[in-house]
Write an enzyme that holds these catalytic residues in place. Structure first.
Site, PDB file in Angstrom:
ATOM      1  N   SER A 144       0.929  -5.662   0.395  1.00 35.70           N
ATOM      2  CA  SER A 144       1.947  -5.378  -0.626  1.00 35.70           C
ATOM      3  C   SER A 144       3.181  -6.219  -0.419  1.00 35.70           C
ATOM      4  CB  SER A 144       2.401  -3.920  -0.515  1.00 35.70           C
ATOM      5  OG  SER A 144       1.361  -3.044  -0.756  1.00 35.70           O
ATOM      6  N   HIS A 165      -3.880  -9.290  -4.747  1.00 38.55           N
ATOM      7  CA  HIS A 165      -3.117  -8.042  -4.715  1.00 38.55           C
ATOM      8  C   HIS A 165      -3.498  -7.162  -5.898  1.00 38.55           C
ATOM      9  CE1 HIS A 165       0.892  -5.737  -4.895  1.00 38.55           C
ATOM     10  NE2 HIS A 165       0.152  -5.241  -3.923  1.00 38.55           N
ATOM     11  N   GLU A 177      -2.859  -9.753  -8.955  1.00 39.58           N
ATOM     12  CA  GLU A 177      -2.009 -10.902  -8.636  1.00 39.58           C
ATOM     13  C   GLU A 177      -2.787 -11.807  -7.684  1.00 39.58           C
ATOM     14  OE1 GLU A 177       2.495  -9.035  -8.951  1.00 39.58           O
ATOM     15  OE2 GLU A 177       1.463  -8.821  -7.050  1.00 39.58           O
ATOM     16  N   ASN A 215       5.743  -5.893  -7.065  1.00 34.20           N
ATOM     17  CA  ASN A 215       6.473  -5.130  -6.046  1.00 34.20           C
ATOM     18  C   ASN A 215       7.903  -5.603  -5.843  1.00 34.20           C
ATOM     19  OD1 ASN A 215       4.403  -3.409  -5.630  1.00 34.20           O
ATOM     20  ND2 ASN A 215       3.679  -4.332  -3.730  1.00 34.20           N
TER      21      ASN A 215
HETATM   22  C1  LIG Z   1       2.356  -0.620  -3.718  1.00 33.00           C
HETATM   23  C2  LIG Z   1       1.649  -1.801  -4.260  1.00 33.00           C
HETATM   24  O1  LIG Z   1       1.429  -2.763  -3.508  1.00 33.00           O
HETATM   25  C3  LIG Z   1       1.276  -1.967  -5.674  1.00 33.00           C
HETATM   26  C4  LIG Z   1       0.952  -0.745  -6.461  1.00 33.00           C
HETATM   27  O2  LIG Z   1      -0.189  -0.352  -6.566  1.00 33.00           O
HETATM   28  S1  LIG Z   1       2.257   0.005  -7.166  1.00 33.00           S
HETATM   29  C5  LIG Z   1       1.522   1.323  -8.083  1.00 33.00           C
HETATM   30  C6  LIG Z   1       0.968   0.853  -9.411  1.00 33.00           C
HETATM   31  N1  LIG Z   1       0.427   1.977 -10.102  1.00 33.00           N
HETATM   32  C7  LIG Z   1       1.107   2.669 -11.027  1.00 33.00           C
HETATM   33  O3  LIG Z   1       2.223   2.320 -11.377  1.00 33.00           O
HETATM   34  C8  LIG Z   1       0.406   3.889 -11.556  1.00 33.00           C
HETATM   35  C9  LIG Z   1       1.247   4.614 -12.573  1.00 33.00           C
HETATM   36  N2  LIG Z   1       0.495   5.788 -13.070  1.00 33.00           N
HETATM   37  C10 LIG Z   1      -0.431   5.664 -14.037  1.00 33.00           C
HETATM   38  O4  LIG Z   1      -0.694   4.608 -14.594  1.00 33.00           O
HETATM   39  C11 LIG Z   1      -1.117   6.954 -14.449  1.00 33.00           C
HETATM   40  O5  LIG Z   1      -0.288   8.036 -14.091  1.00 33.00           O
HETATM   41  C12 LIG Z   1      -2.537   7.125 -13.776  1.00 33.00           C
HETATM   42  C13 LIG Z   1      -3.495   6.073 -14.353  1.00 33.00           C
HETATM   43  C14 LIG Z   1      -2.475   7.003 -12.278  1.00 33.00           C
HETATM   44  C15 LIG Z   1      -3.051   8.529 -14.090  1.00 33.00           C
HETATM   45  O6  LIG Z   1      -2.978   8.689 -15.463  1.00 33.00           O
HETATM   46  P1  LIG Z   1      -2.736  10.137 -16.133  1.00 33.00           P
HETATM   47  O7  LIG Z   1      -2.877   9.965 -17.599  1.00 33.00           O
HETATM   48  O8  LIG Z   1      -1.493  10.702 -15.579  1.00 33.00           O
HETATM   49  O9  LIG Z   1      -3.845  11.033 -15.504  1.00 33.00           O
HETATM   50  P2  LIG Z   1      -5.372  11.149 -15.850  1.00 33.00           P
HETATM   51  O10 LIG Z   1      -5.556  11.755 -17.217  1.00 33.00           O
HETATM   52  O11 LIG Z   1      -5.927  11.870 -14.680  1.00 33.00           O
HETATM   53  O12 LIG Z   1      -5.923   9.660 -15.847  1.00 33.00           O
HETATM   54  C16 LIG Z   1      -5.919   8.781 -16.969  1.00 33.00           C
HETATM   55  C17 LIG Z   1      -7.261   8.098 -17.067  1.00 33.00           C
HETATM   56  O13 LIG Z   1      -7.474   7.309 -15.884  1.00 33.00           O
HETATM   57  C18 LIG Z   1      -8.665   7.744 -15.214  1.00 33.00           C
HETATM   58  N3  LIG Z   1      -8.417   7.718 -13.769  1.00 33.00           N
HETATM   59  C19 LIG Z   1      -7.286   8.078 -13.122  1.00 33.00           C
HETATM   60  N4  LIG Z   1      -7.433   7.886 -11.810  1.00 33.00           N
HETATM   61  C20 LIG Z   1      -8.682   7.384 -11.614  1.00 33.00           C
HETATM   62  C21 LIG Z   1      -9.414   6.960 -10.485  1.00 33.00           C
HETATM   63  N5  LIG Z   1      -8.901   7.022  -9.246  1.00 33.00           N
HETATM   64  N6  LIG Z   1     -10.664   6.479 -10.682  1.00 33.00           N
HETATM   65  C22 LIG Z   1     -11.198   6.391 -11.902  1.00 33.00           C
HETATM   66  N7  LIG Z   1     -10.562   6.776 -13.031  1.00 33.00           N
HETATM   67  C23 LIG Z   1      -9.311   7.277 -12.872  1.00 33.00           C
HETATM   68  C24 LIG Z   1      -8.910   9.163 -15.683  1.00 33.00           C
HETATM   69  O14 LIG Z   1     -10.257   9.519 -15.620  1.00 33.00           O
HETATM   70  C25 LIG Z   1      -8.398   9.126 -17.115  1.00 33.00           C
HETATM   71  O15 LIG Z   1      -9.406   8.609 -17.962  1.00 33.00           O
HETATM   72  P3  LIG Z   1      -9.432   9.056 -19.512  1.00 33.00           P
HETATM   73  O16 LIG Z   1      -8.195   8.483 -20.126  1.00 33.00           O
HETATM   74  O17 LIG Z   1     -10.679   8.453 -20.039  1.00 33.00           O
HETATM   75  O18 LIG Z   1      -9.430  10.551 -19.483  1.00 33.00           O
HETATM   76  N1  LIG Z   2      -1.002   2.194  -1.485  1.00 31.17           N
HETATM   77  C1  LIG Z   2      -0.830   1.344  -2.486  1.00 31.17           C
HETATM   78  O1  LIG Z   2      -0.468   1.753  -3.600  1.00 31.17           O
HETATM   79  C2  LIG Z   2      -1.066  -0.118  -2.274  1.00 31.17           C
HETATM   80  C3  LIG Z   2      -1.266  -0.662  -1.015  1.00 31.17           C
HETATM   81  N2  LIG Z   2      -1.503  -1.996  -0.870  1.00 31.17           N
HETATM   82  C4  LIG Z   2      -1.747  -2.583   0.453  1.00 31.17           C
HETATM   83  O2  LIG Z   2      -3.118  -2.370   0.786  1.00 31.17           O
HETATM   84  C5  LIG Z   2      -3.250  -2.168   2.197  1.00 31.17           C
HETATM   85  C6  LIG Z   2      -3.896  -0.828   2.454  1.00 31.17           C
HETATM   86  O3  LIG Z   2      -3.098   0.189   1.880  1.00 31.17           O
HETATM   87  P1  LIG Z   2      -3.699   1.643   1.568  1.00 31.17           P
HETATM   88  O4  LIG Z   2      -5.095   1.529   1.114  1.00 31.17           O
HETATM   89  O5  LIG Z   2      -2.693   2.324   0.733  1.00 31.17           O
HETATM   90  O6  LIG Z   2      -3.670   2.275   3.041  1.00 31.17           O
HETATM   91  P2  LIG Z   2      -4.512   3.531   3.605  1.00 31.17           P
HETATM   92  O7  LIG Z   2      -3.714   4.070   4.733  1.00 31.17           O
HETATM   93  O8  LIG Z   2      -4.916   4.435   2.501  1.00 31.17           O
HETATM   94  O9  LIG Z   2      -5.853   2.830   4.162  1.00 31.17           O
HETATM   95  C7  LIG Z   2      -5.858   1.902   5.218  1.00 31.17           C
HETATM   96  C8  LIG Z   2      -7.223   1.999   5.885  1.00 31.17           C
HETATM   97  O10 LIG Z   2      -7.352   0.917   6.808  1.00 31.17           O
HETATM   98  C9  LIG Z   2      -8.030   1.419   7.951  1.00 31.17           C
HETATM   99  N3  LIG Z   2      -7.741   0.518   9.070  1.00 31.17           N
HETATM  100  C10 LIG Z   2      -6.583   0.381   9.757  1.00 31.17           C
HETATM  101  N4  LIG Z   2      -6.711  -0.582  10.695  1.00 31.17           N
HETATM  102  C11 LIG Z   2      -7.998  -1.070  10.585  1.00 31.17           C
HETATM  103  C12 LIG Z   2      -8.732  -2.078  11.257  1.00 31.17           C
HETATM  104  N5  LIG Z   2      -8.189  -2.808  12.243  1.00 31.17           N
HETATM  105  N6  LIG Z   2     -10.024  -2.293  10.880  1.00 31.17           N
HETATM  106  C13 LIG Z   2     -10.592  -1.573   9.877  1.00 31.17           C
HETATM  107  N7  LIG Z   2      -9.920  -0.618   9.196  1.00 31.17           N
HETATM  108  C14 LIG Z   2      -8.645  -0.363   9.551  1.00 31.17           C
HETATM  109  C15 LIG Z   2      -7.484   2.846   8.125  1.00 31.17           C
HETATM  110  O11 LIG Z   2      -8.374   3.635   8.902  1.00 31.17           O
HETATM  111  C16 LIG Z   2      -7.408   3.302   6.677  1.00 31.17           C
HETATM  112  O12 LIG Z   2      -8.593   3.945   6.241  1.00 31.17           O
HETATM  113  C17 LIG Z   2      -1.853  -2.337   2.781  1.00 31.17           C
HETATM  114  O13 LIG Z   2      -1.675  -3.676   3.177  1.00 31.17           O
HETATM  115  C18 LIG Z   2      -0.952  -1.979   1.606  1.00 31.17           C
HETATM  116  O14 LIG Z   2       0.319  -2.583   1.700  1.00 31.17           O
HETATM  117  C19 LIG Z   2      -1.600  -2.857  -1.946  1.00 31.17           C
HETATM  118  C20 LIG Z   2      -1.461  -2.360  -3.218  1.00 31.17           C
HETATM  119  C21 LIG Z   2      -1.133  -0.963  -3.483  1.00 31.17           C
END
Ligand SMILES: CC(=O)CC(=O)SCCNC(=O)CCNC(=O)[C@H](O)C(C)(C)COP(=O)(O)OP(=O)(O)OC[C@H]1O[C@@H](n2cnc3c(N)ncnc32)[C@H](O)[C@@H]1OP(=O)(O)O
Ligand SMILES: NC(=O)C1=CN([C@@H]2O[C@H](COP(=O)(O)OP(=O)(O)OC[C@H]3O[C@@H](n4cnc5c(N)ncnc54)[C@H](O)[C@@H]3O)[C@@H](O)[C@H]2O)C=CC1
Length: 310
Positions: A144, A165, A177, A215
Site C-alpha cells: 500500500s 496494487h 494500479e 492511497n
Molecule cells: C489500503 C489500500 O492499499 C487500498 C484500499 O484497498 S483502500 C479501500 C478501497 N475500498 C473501498 O473504498 C471500499 C468502499 N466500500 C464499498 O465500495 C462498499 O461499501 C462495498 C463494496 C465494500 C460493500 O458494498 P455495500 O453495498 O455496502 O454492501 P453489500 O451489499 O454487502 O455489497 C455490494 C455488492 O458487492 C458484493 N460484495 C461485497 N463484498 C464482497 C466480497 N468480499 N466478495 C464478493 N462480493 C462482494 C455483494 O455481494 C454485493 O453484490 P450485489 O450488489 O450483487 O448484491
Molecule cells: N487491507 C487493505 O485494504 C489493503 C492492503 N494492501 C497491502 O496488502 C498487503 C497485505 O495486506 P492485508 O491482506 O490487508 O493483510 P492481512 O494481515 O490481512 O494478511 C497478511 C497475511 O500475510 C501472511 N504473512 C505474513 N508474513 C508472511 C510470510 N513471510 N510468508 C507468507 N505469509 C505471510 C499473514 O499470515 C497474513 O495471513 C500489505 O502490504 C498491505 O499494505 C493493499 C491494498 C489494500
C-alpha cells in the site's frame, strides 16, 4: 507444515476467459488481500498457488474465498444454479495452497506478494524467492505504501519487478494500479498491464511514488478524520454519515479504516512519517497507535473504531 503445493479441490478443464503469458501465479499472503487476489486470478482462468505461514491460516483463507465466491455466484448465476456450481468448483480447483513460497517457484510465471506491510520482511522473502525462481518469473508487490524500488533492491531481477496494487474487496473493486520502477523493462510492464486486463480490472499506471494514486489521496483523508475525532470535533458515526450522505462515499472514513485494517493504516503512516517527516499530512496519530496497541485492528479483529462482536 506442508512444504509442497497441494490442490484442495479437484479441477475441471480450464474455461479460461483470456490468457496471456501468465498462466500460473503464486500469491504470497492469504489475508484480506491475498485471498481476494487468488480468488479473482482463479476465477479468470489462472492456476494459482496461495501461500501463507500455516495450514490453519490457509484453511481460513479458503473458507473466505468460498464465501466470497458464493456471493459472486448468487449474482452472476442467478438463473443458472448448475453453471454457478460448476464455476465455483472450477475456480476452487485452480487454487493450490502451500506454506512454502520457495516450493511453488519452479512453475510460476508471476509472484504477487501480499504479506504484512513491513519492508525488511518483504525484502527477506523476495531475496529467497530470487534464488529459487526461474529466470522469466516476474515479481510484484501489492504494498500500500512501501516504495517498490526498496523492495526490489533485495533481488537481482529489477527489470522483472513491478507493483500490482489491488483494492479491498478485490472481487468487487475494479481498479488495479500498475507501478513501474525505472529498471522495469517495457516487456515486463506490458505483461503486467495485459495480466490486469485478464483479471478484468481497469488498469492505471503510476510512478513509484508514496501511496501511488489512490492511497496518496485516500490515506491523508482517512487520517484527517481521525484527527477530527482526536480534537473532539465530531463522533465517528456523525463523520461517517456526513461523508456518505454529503460526499457520496460508499463508506465513511472510520468504516473504511476498520475495513482496511488499523494495523495496515498504522504501517502506512509510520513508514511515511519516517521517510517524509516534513509532511504534516503523514504525522502519526496517537489514537490510531493506541487502538493498534490494544489489538483493535478493525473488522478483522472484531473491534476498531466500531465493534463487530456478535
Ligand atoms: C489500503 C489500500 O492499499 C487500498 C484500499 O484497498 S483502500 C479501500 C478501497 N475500498 C473501498 O473504498 C471500499 C468502499 N466500500 C464499498 O465500495 C462498499 O461499501 C462495498 C463494496 C465494500 C460493500 O458494498 P455495500 O453495498 O455496502 O454492501 P453489500 O451489499 O454487502 O455489497 C455490494 C455488492 O458487492 C458484493 N460484495 C461485497 N463484498 C464482497 C466480497 N468480499 N466478495 C464478493 N462480493 C462482494 C455483494 O455481494 C454485493 O453484490 P450485489 O450488489 O450483487 O448484491
Ligand atoms: N487491507 C487493505 O485494504 C489493503 C492492503 N494492501 C497491502 O496488502 C498487503 C497485505 O495486506 P492485508 O491482506 O490487508 O493483510 P492481512 O494481515 O490481512 O494478511 C497478511 C497475511 O500475510 C501472511 N504473512 C505474513 N508474513 C508472511 C510470510 N513471510 N510468508 C507468507 N505469509 C505471510 C499473514 O499470515 C497474513 O495471513 C500489505 O502490504 C498491505 O499494505 C493493499 C491494498 C489494500
Amino acid at each position: 507444515m506442508a512444504s509442497v503445493c497441494k490442490t484442495f479441490s479437484r479441477g475441471f478443464s480450464s474455461s479460461a476467459i483470456r490468457q496471456t503469458t501468465i498462466k500460473h501465479l503464486t500469491v504470497i499472503g492469504g489475508g484480506l488481500m491475498g485471498s481476494g487476489i487468488a480468488q479473482v486470478a482463479a476465477s479468470t482462468g489462472h492456476q494459482v498457488s496461495m501461500v501463507d505461514q500455516s495450514d490453519d491460516i490457509l484453511n481460513k483463507s479458503k473458507a473466505n474465498i468460498g464465501k466470497s465466491l458464493q456471493r459472486v455466484v448468487k449474482k452472476k448465476f442467478a438463473d443458472d444454479p448448475k453453471g454457478g456450481e460448476q464455476f465455483l468448483s472450477e475456480t476452487m480447483g485452480r487454487i493450490e495452497t502451500s506454506t512454502s513460497a520457495v516450493a511453488c517457484m519452479e512453475k510460476t510465471d508471476l509472484v504477487i506478494e501480499a504479506i504484512v506491510e513491513n519492508l525488511e520482511i518483504k525484502q527477506k522473502l523476495f531475496s529467497e524467492l530470487d534464488a529459487a525462481a526461474p529466470k522469466h518469473t516476474i515479481f510484484t508487490s501489492n504494498t500500500s505504501s512501501i516504495p517498490i524500488g526498496d523492495i526490489a533492491s533485495s533481488t537481482k531481477r529489477l527489470d522483472r519487478f513491478g507493483g500490482l496494487h489491488f483494492f479491498n474487496p478485490v472481487p468487487v473493486m475494479k481498479l488495479l494500479e500498475v507501478i513501474r520502477i525505472p529498471a522495469t523493462s517495457d516487456e515486463t510492464f506490458n505483461k503486467l498491464l495485459a495480466f490486469g486486463k485478464d483479471m478484468q480490472k481497469a488498469t492505471v499506471n503510476c510512478k513509484d511514488t508514496p501511496g501511488f494514486i489512490v492511497n496518496r489521496l485516500l490515506v491523508p483523508y482517512m487520517i484527517e478524520a481521525v484527527r477530527m475525532l482526536e480534537r473532539g470535533d465530531a463522533s465517528p458515526r456523525d463523520i461517517d454519515t456526513a461523508m456518505k450522505l454529503g460526499a457520496g462515499y460508499p463508506m465513511g472514513p472510520f468504516e473504511l479504516s476498520d475495513y482496511v485494517g488499523l494495523d495496515t493504516m498504522k504501517f502506512i503512516l509510520d513508514g511515511w512519517s519516517k521517510n517524509y517527516p516534513e509532511n504534516p499530512l503523514f504525522r502519526p496519530s496517537p489514537m490510531l497507535d493506541k487502538l493498534v496497541g490494544e489489538g483493535k485492528l478493525g473488522a478483522k479483529s472484531g473491534e476498531g473504531f466500531y465493534s463487530y462482536k456478535k
